[in-house]
Design an enzyme around this catalytic site. Structure first.
Site, short mmCIF file in Angstrom:
data_model
loop_
_atom_site.label_atom_id
_atom_site.label_comp_id
_atom_site.label_asym_id
_atom_site.label_seq_id
_atom_site.Cartn_x
_atom_site.Cartn_y
_atom_site.Cartn_z
N HIS A 10 58.08 8.19 5.80
CA HIS A 10 57.33 8.27 7.06
C HIS A 10 57.77 7.18 8.03
O HIS A 10 58.33 6.14 7.64
CB HIS A 10 55.83 8.15 6.79
CG HIS A 10 55.44 6.81 6.22
ND1 HIS A 10 55.29 5.68 6.99
CD2 HIS A 10 55.16 6.44 4.95
CE1 HIS A 10 54.96 4.67 6.23
NE2 HIS A 10 54.86 5.09 4.98
N GLU A 83 51.75 7.91 -1.50
CA GLU A 83 52.16 6.58 -1.94
C GLU A 83 51.38 6.19 -3.19
O GLU A 83 50.37 6.80 -3.55
CB GLU A 83 51.92 5.59 -0.80
CG GLU A 83 52.35 4.16 -1.05
CD GLU A 83 53.82 4.03 -1.39
OE1 GLU A 83 54.16 4.19 -2.59
OE2 GLU A 83 54.62 3.75 -0.48
#
Length: 209
Positions: A10, A83
């Protein structure tokens, strides 16, 4: 039979810039990150992809949005692309963690595979999750070209899996925000074709620990 994965971390968030632990908290891109997402869209718009996957967290989806719109494709969300869960570390800067939880920080800094931040996810479990979800996507799209938008920790575990680098070994490879990472899966196994490409970006932060 070659399956090709283009896997993208990202774009930048305010917390990346502050060296603040995000983990699975849903932090959006900052202005730099939004520009990086547009740059990813421009860089890859001329390529053909058969599917697009993303973590369900906002920062990954926002990074995918411009390219998905340009390609007129549907994004498939998968929470296993998230994550690592950093437990008691989340919301704190690494400097604050080191001061408030010195023993925990020492185990984290040593890359102890069993350490799980008391309320989070161990390195061993996170690695298993990361490899399982990327392998699942590759298996579902054999001989196709697939886009995956995810997080730095997932990319770290994939790199180690492919190269055989132990979880406890220091990281000596880059994982910049909005970098492009290209992986191939063949009957002979996995291989890295290109890693941490940033030529499409004006700047790219690599804040991972």
């Amino acid at each position: 039979m070659t399956t090709t994965l283009c896997i993208i971390r990202h774009g930048e968030t305010a917390w990346n810039a502050e060296h603040r632990v995000q983990g699975q908290l849903d932090i959006p891109l900052n202005d730099i990150g939004l520009k990086q997402a547009q740059a990813v869209g421009r860089a890859l718009q001329g390529e053909r992809f058969d599917a697009v996957y993303s973590s369900d967290l906002t920062r990954a989806r926002q990074t995918a949005d411009p390219l998905v719109a340009r390609l007129s494709m549907t994004m498939q969300l998968d929470r296993d692309l998230r994550e690592r869960h950093y437990g008691i570390f989340e919301r704190l800067t690494y400097a604050e963690v080191k001061t408030r939880f010195p023993e925990d920080y020492a185990r984290f800094d040593a890359r102890d595979p069993e350490y799980a931040f008391r309320t989070g996810e161990s390195l061993k479990d996170f690695s298993a999750r990361s490899i399982a979800v990327i392998s699942k996507i590759a298996h579902q799209h054999e001989n196709q070209n697939v886009l995956v938008f995810t997080h730095g920790g997932v990319l770290d575990k994939l790199y180690r899996y492919i190269t055989g680098l132990p979880l406890s070994a220091p990281r000596e490879f880059g994982i910049p925000n909005a970098g492009l990472n290209r992986v191939e899966v063949t009957p002979a196994g996995w291989r890295i074709r290109a890693w941490a490409e940033v030529s499409h970006l004006e700047r790219a932060l690599d804040d991972l620990r």
